[in-house]
Design an enzyme around this catalytic site. Structure first.
Site: not given
Length: 312
Positions: A231, A260, A278
């Site tokens: 993360r 994000e 991601h």
């Protein structure tokens, strides 16, 4: 009558199709007025389907008095207030294991691309520089280097197996030592100091927020690399950016970011960073398996059976 659920955020299309087949789905992310939407469905909705950052906080749980289960699409549940759910006797599930292989593949791709600079070398070729300027610069080998894994869980062990095949030496830091044939560092600074590549695969959340900070990066040093498939919150992003700009570490491979999909524009100018949007688990096969497990957890619960993958 099909059970009624709320889908909190936009989800993988095939999973949404399956949810629609099995349940009456109300899409919170399409609601023009959130409070009115929740009030309208509060009396019937017994489950939430969540995805990524579209989690569930205590306020959302309290707006749904009949809520029994929160089924998350993904392993990380840092966007869900698990403690609040536990207090309210709401089950939380996730989708572990089915994405281990893809995330591990991505982690090793980042290690390769960051040390060997393959994306930059392709850009060099496509720009016509090979013929005009000669060979691309020499890069760094993986073999013989130490890979320090922060968070040697199921995914971490899967990454370690791949890294061994590349000739890397494995060490790790967890809260507790595991029965594995790898060197153990009792604290994160020691892991960074003893590693050439620091690979982050620990869960996100408040307990790990900015865990990789200036002290850790100083220990890693100017020849060390950071790779993050966990993360964005686990790393102090602004400190990492500055260390990359000032060449205080050799480079970074990042699949995740703090806010994000908004990535600080300064990262784009770096020639010592490899950036992915991601995509660690983003294959058709893996996303299907994740969605199937999310739906299975909901199906089992509504059938009066224990969920397959409860959290905690």
């Amino acid at each position: 009558m099909k059970p009624e659920i709320i889908v909190v955020g936009k989800i993988f299309a095939r999973t949404q199709e399956k949810l629609d087949q099995e349940f009456t789905c109300h899409k919170l992310y399409e609601a023009p007025e959130r409070d009115a939407f929740l009030k309208q469905h509060a009396g019937k909705v017994r489950a939430l389907a969540t995805f990524g950052a579209s989690g569930a906080d205590a306020k959302l749980m309290d707006a749904l008095p009949k809520l029994e289960i929160i089924a998350n699409f993904g392993v990380g549940v840092d966007a869900i207030d698990v403690a609040a759910a536990r207090q309210r006797k709401i089950i939380v599930t996730n989708t572990p294991d089915v994405l281990n292989e893809c995330v591990s593949d991505t982690a090793m791709a980042l290690v390769l691309n960051t040390l060997r600079r393959f994306p930059a070398s392709e850009t060099y070729l496509r720009s016509g520089y090979w013929a005009a300027r000669g060979a691309f610069e020499l890069t760094a080998s993986l073999g013989g280097r130490s890979l320090g894994i922060l968070g040697l869980g199921r995914i971490g062990e899967s990454i370690a197996r791949r890294a061994l095949a590349f000739g890397m030496k494995i060490r790790y830091h967890n809260r507790r030592r595991k029965d594995v044939p790898y060197a153990y560092d009792a604290d994160l600074v020691a892991l960074a100091k003893n590693s050439d590549v620091l690979l982050i695969v620990t869960p996100g959340g408040t307990a790990t927020a900015k865990l990789v900070n200036a002290k850790v990066l100083d220990a890693l040093g100017p020849r060390g690399y950071v790779v993050n498939v966990a993360r964005g919150s686990v790393v102090d992003e602004q400190v990492l950016l500055r260390y990359l700009q000032e060449k205080k570490i050799a480079g970074a491979g990042l699949d995740v970011f703090e806010k994000e999909p908004n990535v600080p524009a300064e990262f784009y100018a770096l020639d010592n960073a490899v950036l992915y949007p991601h995509v660690a688990s983003a294959t058709v096969e893996t996303r299907k398996a994740m969605g199937d497990l999310q739906v299975e957890n909901l199906h089992l619960h509504f059938a009066g059976k224990p969920a397959k993958t409860p959290v905690g």
